[in-house]
Design a protein around this motif. Structure first.
Motif, PDB file in Angstrom:
ATOM      1  N   SER A  73       1.042  -1.294   0.260  1.00 54.50           N
ATOM      2  CA  SER A  73      -0.155   0.105   0.079  1.00 54.50           C
ATOM      3  C   SER A  73       0.386   1.009  -0.166  1.00 54.50           C
ATOM      4  N   LYS A  74       0.289   2.124  -1.127  1.00 54.80           N
ATOM      5  CA  LYS A  74       1.037   3.715  -0.706  1.00 54.80           C
ATOM      6  C   LYS A  74       0.882   4.519   0.711  1.00 54.80           C
ATOM      7  N   THR A  75      -0.251   4.148   1.352  1.00 55.79           N
ATOM      8  CA  THR A  75      -0.050   4.924   2.596  1.00 55.79           C
ATOM      9  C   THR A  75      -0.285   4.483   4.078  1.00 55.79           C
ATOM     10  N   ASP A  76       0.231   2.612   3.838  1.00 57.81           N
ATOM     11  CA  ASP A  76       0.685   1.691   5.228  1.00 57.81           C
ATOM     12  C   ASP A  76       1.248   0.903   4.438  1.00 57.81           C
ATOM     13  N   TYR A 136      -6.631  -8.629   1.335  1.00 56.43           N
ATOM     14  CA  TYR A 136      -5.712  -7.481   2.488  1.00 56.43           C
ATOM     15  C   TYR A 136      -4.477  -8.170   3.306  1.00 56.43           C
ATOM     16  N   TRP A 194     -15.001  11.742   0.552  1.00 61.28           N
ATOM     17  CA  TRP A 194     -14.668  10.033  -0.020  1.00 61.28           C
ATOM     18  C   TRP A 194     -14.895   9.052   1.091  1.00 61.28           C
TER      19      TRP A 194
END
Length: 265
Positions: free
Chosen positions: A49-52, A66, A249
């Motif tokens: 993941s790019k955020t985590d 996941y 969002w």
């Protein structure tokens, strides 16, 4: 760095050992383990993941999986049970895994199942915070903040032991994961970590007393919420209650009692 006792070479005193395998307990061991696990997951088709950095996602032929990892604690879930079982089997051939079955407890967060929905609760974690703060038997109150209790810098004498304040507020920050109703009060307390006073500590104790009376609240995650923004309240005094948001969002979640009905946002 130096040569370990019993393996000292007097002819090469400046040489050190090169480890070909990380040893448990050394500082680089967790990093080496995460690197090895990441390589194995990428070979299985996962992408980070790019955020985590601790979250890996597999999206292939309609199967969505996941994979969340915290050191050696792992959560795996997806929309295809066969794919999930296959991944666990392949990882088990590479690592010594222990399947704990359905998720019930992870990093201080209890998972309570309500049909197809989930309730995330931190009752045990909050009890531990209350015990460490010496407020396990305190009198509960109904609000996380006092409306007339204003926290300001230098508003009272400094605490003799500021570490206790910092430890408690730090623990409360993690509790906001399933208790967004205390997020504002905890944020105010965090603003005085550098020089907490007696008045600031009184504000923290107010939050703890509120948690004492609301131990059974948790974060309700609905299976079929979709992307509709929803708001809930336990208010009975205003029949024209309205909620507004500038979010385009996020999906709102609800605070509920795992054993009862929905209580509040």
């Amino acid at each position: 760095m130096r040569q370990p006792p019993g393996f000292i070479d007097p002819t090469k005193p400046d040489h050190v050992c090169l480890l070909h395998k990380s040893l448990y307990g050394l500082k680089q061991a967790p990093r080496a383990w995460f690197t090895k696990l990441s390589i194995a997951l990428h070979q299985l088709g996962f992408n980070g993941s790019k955020t985590d950095p601790s979250l890996f996602i597999l999206n292939h032929s309609g199967s969505l999986v996941y994979f969340l990892v915290y050191v050696d604690d792992i959560i795996i879930t997806g929309n295809n049970s066969i794919t999930v079982a296959t991944i666990i089997e392949r990882l088990n051939s590479l690592f010594a895994l222990k399947d704990m079955g359905q998720l019930h407890y992870f990093l201080g967060v209890e998972v309570v199942y309500r049909g197809s929905d989930l309730v995330l609760s931190q009752r045990k974690y909050v009890r531990e915070i209350l015990h460490r703060a010496g407020l396990a038997d305190c009198k509960p109150i109904s609000t996380p903040m006092h409306t007339s209790h204003v926290l300001l810098p230098d508003d009272s004498p400094l605490l003799d032991d500021p570490s206790r304040y910092r430890q408690t507020v730090g623990a409360l920050q993690y509790a906001t994961l399933s208790r967004p109703d205390i997020a504002f009060a905890v944020n105010k307390a965090c603003q005085f970590m550098h020089a907490p006073t007696e008045n600031h500590w009184a504000g923290v104790k107010h939050i703890l007393r509120y948690l004492k009376g609301t131990l059974n609240l948790g974060l309700w995650i609905r299976h079929n919420t979709g992307y509709q923004l929803q708001a809930f309240s336990d208010s009975h005094w205003n029949t024209n209650l309205q909620a507004f948001s500038d979010s385009d969002w996020a999906v709102a979640r609800s605070i509920v009692d795992p054993r009862g009905d929905m209580l509040s946002t």
